[in-house]
Design a protein around this motif. Structure first.
Motif, PDB file in Angstrom:
ATOM      1  N   VAL A 193       0.398  -1.693  -0.220  1.00 35.12           N
ATOM      2  CA  VAL A 193       0.248   0.180  -0.134  1.00 35.12           C
ATOM      3  C   VAL A 193       1.177   0.987   0.113  1.00 35.12           C
ATOM      4  O   VAL A 193       0.580   1.829  -0.920  1.00 35.12           O
ATOM      5  N   ALA A 194       2.032   1.284   0.450  1.00 36.82           N
ATOM      6  CA  ALA A 194       2.903   2.535   0.949  1.00 36.82           C
ATOM      7  C   ALA A 194       3.778   2.885  -0.771  1.00 36.82           C
ATOM      8  O   ALA A 194       3.573   3.386  -0.834  1.00 36.82           O
ATOM      9  N   GLU A 195       3.619   1.613  -0.937  1.00 37.07           N
ATOM     10  CA  GLU A 195       4.640   2.026  -2.301  1.00 37.07           C
ATOM     11  C   GLU A 195       4.285   1.985  -3.090  1.00 37.07           C
ATOM     12  O   GLU A 195       4.299   3.087  -4.208  1.00 37.07           O
ATOM     13  N   ARG A 196       2.971   1.881  -3.635  1.00 34.21           N
ATOM     14  CA  ARG A 196       2.376   2.127  -4.948  1.00 34.21           C
ATOM     15  C   ARG A 196       0.556   2.976  -4.523  1.00 34.21           C
ATOM     16  O   ARG A 196       0.043   3.400  -5.542  1.00 34.21           O
ATOM     17  N   THR A 197       1.121   3.632  -3.731  1.00 42.72           N
ATOM     18  CA  THR A 197       0.108   4.741  -2.842  1.00 42.72           C
ATOM     19  C   THR A 197      -1.143   4.463  -3.088  1.00 42.72           C
ATOM     20  O   THR A 197      -2.222   4.631  -3.961  1.00 42.72           O
ATOM     21  N   MET A 198      -1.887   2.972  -3.035  1.00 45.67           N
ATOM     22  CA  MET A 198      -2.520   2.057  -2.896  1.00 45.67           C
ATOM     23  C   MET A 198      -3.653   2.661  -2.122  1.00 45.67           C
ATOM     24  O   MET A 198      -3.238   2.340  -0.763  1.00 45.67           O
TER      25      MET A 198
END
Length: 330
Positions: A203-208
């Protein structure tokens, strides 16, 4: 706060059964921004999974089901889309991690087929490119020897690896919203932590944006920005996760937290339980649905349905008798 990616307004899902109408989701609202994670918690049967499936558009209105309210994903109404348009939404825009990987993975298809089918359908890439991306996805979710795993069948993998394959398949097309429905069911505690940490990092890496559905409050506590506590199809309390868990305002939230085993308790300490049973959703109580099990309940609770009200700290609670600061002892 950034513009919401997901906006759910007064969502209702009613199943028409021979015994009567079952209001599985009854007037739930929330919004979610890119990069934000929301935890849906509550006992089994509270409507969490049905809510997730309804948001995704997997449950639609028909002879046996009625869905009403609004679900906007990126400004588009999910439920107004035609079936073909909705299928194009699944993958690039929204994806789901289901509870049991053995039932969500096709047992007669290899792991690689699950990944490459999704990639080729939505991204229109070649078979070779799809295989290469599939191997990379398996590597990203922590599966060793990803090229060899692509040739294996689901039954040849452990439960933790199967769940990682499901996550990789859900993430294949870089969805903007991920709905994780009890993603660690039936996994041992070590693998549970690995899976939950993996989801949080992705979630943090992909701004998901992510909706994490769970009855495990510990899983939600450190991995979500906000929490929505559900009981009998309704939201009873919502707000930032840490403040809600640190000092709940609804008696049901307080009771859920009190039932968690504490490491500091002496050996053989009896676990606290919530007296009584959840209501029959075919014949729910007239007033507050938690009233028959609540130690704070009054005559008003049995007669009048509480309306969600904003309380200090940016939270909302639907209760006639919110817990006062002086009575928050456990």
């Amino acid at each position: 706060m950034s513009t919401p990616l997901l906006e759910v307004t007064d969502l209702r899902t009613v199943f028409h059964t021979p015994r009567g109408d079952v209001h599985a989701v009854d007037g739930v609202s929330f919004s979610l921004a890119p990069g934000e994670s929301l935890g849906l918690v509550g006992e089994s049967g509270s409507g969490k999974s049905v809510l997730g499936r309804t948001v995704m558009g997997l449950i639609g209105s028909g002879a046996t089901t009625t869905v009403s309210g609004s679900v906007l994903l990126g400004g588009r109404s999910v439920h107004d889309l035609r079936p073909a348009e909705r299928r194009r939404l699944w993958g690039p825009e929204v994806a789901m991690v289901f509870q049991d990987p053995m039932t969500s993975l096709n047992p007669v298809k290899r792991v690689g087929t699950h990944l490459t089918e999704t990639l080729r359908r939505h991204l229109r890439c070649s078979r070779a490119d799809a295989v290469e991306r599939g191997i990379d996805l398996l590597r990203q979710v922590g599966i060793p020897e990803p090229a060899r795993r692509m040739r294996q069948y689901p039954h040849e993998l452990s439960g933790g690896m199967r769940q990682r394959v499901v996550i990789a398949t859900a993430l294949a097309c870089d969805p903007r919203l991920l709905i994780a429905d009890e993603p660690t069911t039936a996994l041992d505690v070590t693998v549970q932590k690995q899976i939950l940490d993996l989801l949080a990092s992705l979630v943090a890496e992909r701004t998901m944006a992510m909706v994490l559905v769970s009855h495990d409050l510990g899983a939600v506590a450190g991995r979500t920005d906000r929490v929505q506590v559900m009981y009998a199809g309704r939201t009873v309390e919502s707000g930032p996760t840490r403040p809600v868990f640190a000092a709940p305002d609804h008696p049901y939230t307080d009771a859920l937290l009190a039932s968690i085993p504490r490491l500091g308790n002496p050996p053989h300490t009896l676990l606290r339980t919530i007296e009584g049973n959840p209501p029959d959703m075919g014949r729910p109580p007239e007033g507050c649905r938690f009233a028959p099990r609540c130690g704070f309940a009054s005559a008003r609770c049995a007669e009048e349905q509480p309306v969600a009200a904003v309380v200090p700290g940016g939270r909302e609670v639907a209760c006639h008798h919110p817990i006062l600061e002086v009575s928050r002892g456990r």
